[in-house]
Design an enzyme around this catalytic site. Structure first.
Site, PDB file in Angstrom:
ATOM      1  N   ASP A  88       0.793  -1.224   0.000  1.00 33.02           N
ATOM      2  CA  ASP A  88       0.000   0.000   0.000  1.00 33.02           C
ATOM      3  C   ASP A  88       0.827   1.276   0.000  1.00 33.02           C
ATOM      4  O   ASP A  88       0.289   2.356  -0.273  1.00 33.02           O
ATOM      5  CB  ASP A  88      -0.981  -0.011   1.167  1.00 33.02           C
ATOM      6  CG  ASP A  88      -2.146  -0.963   0.922  1.00 33.02           C
ATOM      7  OD1 ASP A  88      -2.366  -1.324  -0.246  1.00 33.02           O
ATOM      8  OD2 ASP A  88      -2.825  -1.348   1.889  1.00 33.02           O
ATOM      9  N   TYR A 113      -9.819  -0.955   1.752  1.00 31.35           N
ATOM     10  CA  TYR A 113      -9.654  -1.175   3.194  1.00 31.35           C
ATOM     11  C   TYR A 113      -9.406   0.118   3.948  1.00 31.35           C
ATOM     12  O   TYR A 113      -8.698   1.013   3.479  1.00 31.35           O
ATOM     13  CB  TYR A 113      -8.502  -2.146   3.461  1.00 31.35           C
ATOM     14  CG  TYR A 113      -8.955  -3.588   3.537  1.00 31.35           C
ATOM     15  CD1 TYR A 113      -9.649  -4.062   4.642  1.00 31.35           C
ATOM     16  CD2 TYR A 113      -8.708  -4.471   2.485  1.00 31.35           C
ATOM     17  CE1 TYR A 113     -10.088  -5.371   4.714  1.00 31.35           C
ATOM     18  CE2 TYR A 113      -9.144  -5.784   2.544  1.00 31.35           C
ATOM     19  CZ  TYR A 113      -9.833  -6.232   3.662  1.00 31.35           C
ATOM     20  OH  TYR A 113     -10.271  -7.535   3.726  1.00 31.35           O
TER      21      TYR A 113
END
Length: 786
Positions: free
Chosen positions: A402, A491
């Site tokens: 990420d 998320y």
């Protein structure tokens, strides 16, 4: 007994035993009076945190908006020689700036400043430039400084922090996929899907794809990472989904595999199509299977996507009293922490530390001290990765890093009263896009919380009379929390750093948000259960990697291991037992850099200690590394998709010697280089001595996500949690609770049958609960162009 003391005794559970007076008139009167306090009284709402001046300037702070603009201007100056095109006008064969951020300041340059009288170290920026105009196009990272920009500022290749052999260079095929790079492949995808629109429309209830801008398109596409293995090839494994805010939960059973190396689209091709768990290498074979009836669909995604919304669902039933406002945490009587907003510095109950921020890593902590002594030089996230499993192209090859998606830029506005308590202190974060600075408002919150349990407590034995104790002491616990939530695609990662009264520090990660799901295959439940009409919850790992650069008092530290070992021994005072099992500690020290896992059954204690510094008892002063929930590492260690680029995630713990050349455990473009990484964490371990050296602990938190129906519509924070704690281990001479005034010391005199209470001057505030209206909307980001 004074009425106030009676109330406090009951509510704290201090007065116990059969001799308790009944909960009668006096207590009812007191509680009624408490509930009817006049709103005109002094408010319990604490307002802003008091301010303090930071001891030194924050040398780790991000570059300013002006610095970004000046760096941008310098990079585009023809005299600099980079031959840049502005991104809005660039094509894939141009050179253009991808992003600009702050370059970390070397520790060796910082310590003489924060620990002495040396001047503050120079500040630098870092920039990734996509160089498509070169004969061998690539991505190259540069360092620009010193800042502010002046005649002495230079632009140099940023190579020294990478060990993969190419420095700051990344091959074109492995560089980050932005809109410009994607646009080269889009025509091929559009053509391929348009040619089979009759097939997809028949199979998927009218689902067709004619390109992202065509009004006839009723499907959306997604392709993850990696998009290369070592930079010599380029590919996309594309999954199609129903469009909308819940598209992560609405995949359809169709995949398009594309080979797309290099900058020339004439070299791109369709590798094949996948549906019904079968691979078709070309359109002809796919069409033949469709026309013969070989391909059909049994499960269909709902067109109404409201089931994916995180809103009120009355069809689940009614819970009694849920219409009342839930319990809240309020900082009664005023905030007990101080801040320097300009320096991003915080003080709380003996703690002092600086915050910093980067677009890739989010918030970071520096110069973390407790009662004036340094514990940590740096505490920072290094990577948040996820690896999926499945028997179809998207899940089986998906690995996310990420930081690749600029984790910090996804830290956005927090909802007061829900993400953080009412009355929290909120700070903004800023990052840079081209010559603009974006401000994400209220992206960090700071608050003190009641932990819900005492810090310490003991009831001393009875001395007779009506009460079953002679003395009772209890100390109230609380903690300062620094929190941010980054929504990276699907998320929502909540990061909480809890600074505790006893000198311990907890790092906690929680995950909510949408699953990246797969189409449901009845014969593939080993990869996850069915969680919706046509959706399978894809099994995956979340591994969140951190760096903790410990400086226990100074930089000469060791890593101590206390193993519990079982031995057979005899003792002369138990002759009748002969030999019997006993356990004892075997204390040792790691001599060289090492990666390792937590001992089974928690039969080892790990601590960073300073062997040259002892407490009053002669014990080495240190901090223990205490495992919490779900301290784990990556499940697969030899997958081709994460073979060498995810080394930081393959062990629970690692200890290295600190080097300015090893500031990060990963590279922001590493995800697309699993076979030939730009940063190879395994190379950090080269048998260097770590006895009384400057040590860095690397640790992993995370979750093996065993998906479930309760992940719909989003994963719940309650279960998806992982944490670790660093706690004093002989760092002090005694527990750090004796100097806290928020306590009750109760004595019972058996002769006079009287209780005496000592509240040390700290009483329940006599004030009105008057909370400002919560902000239910989300503050917009602010773009500032200088």
């Amino acid at each position: 007994m004074h009425l106030r003391f009676l109330y406090l005794a009951y509510t704290a559970g201090l007065v116990v035993g059969s001799a308790l007076p009944p909960l009668g008139y006096e207590r009812r009167v007191f509680l009624e009076a408490l509930s009817k306090r006049q709103a005109s009284g002094e408010s319990c709402y604490s307002g802003d945190a008091p301010q303090v001046k930071a001891p030194k300037s924050n040398v780790w702070a991000p570059i300013s908006a002006q610095d970004n603009l000046d760096v941008w201007t310098l990079l585009h100056d023809p005299a600099t020689g980079l031959n840049l095109t502005k991104p809005d006008d660039a094509t894939v064969t141009d050179n253009y700036v991808y992003w600009i951020d702050t370059l970390h300041t070397n520790k060796s340059a910082v310590l003489p400043y924060i620990d002495g009288d040396s001047p503050a170290p120079a500040k630098y920026a870092r920039a990734i430039i996509f160089e498509g105009g070169k004969a061998n196009p690539d991505s190259q990272e540069y360092m620009i400084g010193p800042l502010p920009v002046s005649e002495s500022t230079t632009v140099q290749k940023l190579d020294y922090i990478y060990n993969g052999g190419r420095g700051g260079s990344v091959p074109f095929n492995a560089r980050s996929v932005d809109g410009i790079k994607s646009s080269v492949v889009t025509p091929l995808i559009t053509s391929a899907m348009s040619n089979i629109s009759d097939i997809t429309a028949a199979l998927f209830d009218g689902g067709v794809y004619f390109g992202p801008t065509d009004d006839r398109t009723t499907l959306t596409m997604t392709s993850g990472t990696p998009v290369s293995l070592d930079g010599s090839q380029g590919f996309r494994n594309i999954l199609f989904r129903l469009p909308g805010s819940g598209s992560y939960l609405s995949p359809i059973d169709f995949y398009l595999l594309v080979d797309c190396p290099g900058t020339d689209p004439s070299h791109h091709s369709i590798k094949g199509y996948v549906t019904n768990s079968k691979f078709y290498p070309d359109e002809a074979s796919l069409r033949a299977a469709f026309e013969s009836g070989e391909i059909s669909e049994t499960y269909f995604q709902p067109e109404d996507e409201s089931w994916t919304d995180v809103d009120y669902k009355p069809e689940l039933g009614v819970r009694a009293l849920e219409d009342q406002f839930s319990p809240q945490s309020i900082e009664l009587g005023g905030k007990r922490y101080k801040v320097d907003p300009e320096a991003q510095y915080v003080e709380y109950m003996g703690w002092g530390f600086y915050l910093s921020y980067s677009r890739t890593l989010g918030i970071m902590f520096y110069d973390v001290k407790f009662k004036g002594e340094r514990i940590l030089y740096e505490l920072s996230l290094q990577e948040a990765m996820a690896q999926y499993a499945g028997n179809q192209p998207k899940a089986s090859n998906t690995v996310y890093h990420d930081t690749y998606y600029s984790f910090g830029t996804d830290m956005a506005t927090l909802v007061e009263g829900y993400d953080c308590p009412f009355g929290s202190t909120f700070w903004n974060v800023s990052f840079h896009e081209q010559n603009l600075t974006t401000v994400n408002q209220d992206a960090i919150c700071i608050f003190e919380k009641d932990t819900g349990v005492p810090l310490s407590r003991h009831r001393y034995g009875s001395s007779g009379g009506n009460y079953p104790f002679s003395k009772l002491g209890v100390v109230k616990d609380s903690a300062l929390v620094i929190r941010a939530i980054a929504t990276v695609g699907n998320y929502d990662y909540m990061l909480s750093f809890n600074y505790n009264l006893d000198g311990s520090l907890e790092v906690e990660v929680r995950a909510s948000g949408f699953l990246q799901s797969s189409f449901y295959y009845p014969d593939q439940k080993k990869f996850g259960p069915r969680i919706a009409p046509a959706t399978q919850g894809s099994l995956h790992d979340h591994i969140v990697s951190f760096k903790a650069d410990f400086d226990i008092i100074d930089t000469a530290n060791s890593f101590e291991v206390s193993d519990l070992v079982v031995v057979n021994q005899s003792q002369p005072w138990f002759p009748e037992l002969g030999e019997f099992e006993q356990f004892e500690m075997n204390i040792s020290y790691l001599e060289t850099e090492k990666r390792f896992n937590w001992a089974p059954n928690a039969k080892a204690m790990y601590a960073i200690v300073n062997q040259n510094k002892t407490n009053v008892w002669g014990e080495k002063r240190g901090y223990r590394v205490v495992p919490g929930k779900s301290n784990l590492h990556l499940s697969v260690l030899n997958s081709p998709w994460s073979l060498k680029n995810s080394e930081m995630a393959k062990y629970h713990l690692a200890v290295t010697r600190q080097h300015d050349t090893e500031p990060y455990g990963n590279s922001v473009q590493n995800v697309n280089l699993p076979l030939a990484p730009q940063q190879d964490f395994s190379k950090f371990f080269d048998d260097e001595s770590i006895l009384q050296e400057d040590l860095v602990l690397w640790f992993n938190l995370g979750m093996h996500h065993f998906t479930r129906a309760e992940d719909i519509p989003v994963t719940l924070y309650t279960e998806a949690v992982s944490n670790i704690m660093f706690a004093p281990q002989n760092f002090f001479d005694r527990a750090q609770d004796g100097d806290l005034l928020n306590r009750r010391w109760i004595k019972y005199n058996a002769t006079t049958d009287e209780l005496t209470f000592d509240a040390y001057g700290v009483e329940l505030p006599n004030c009105a609960i008057d909370i400002p209206e919560p902000v239910y909307g989300i503050s917009p980001t602010v773009n500032e162009e200088l």
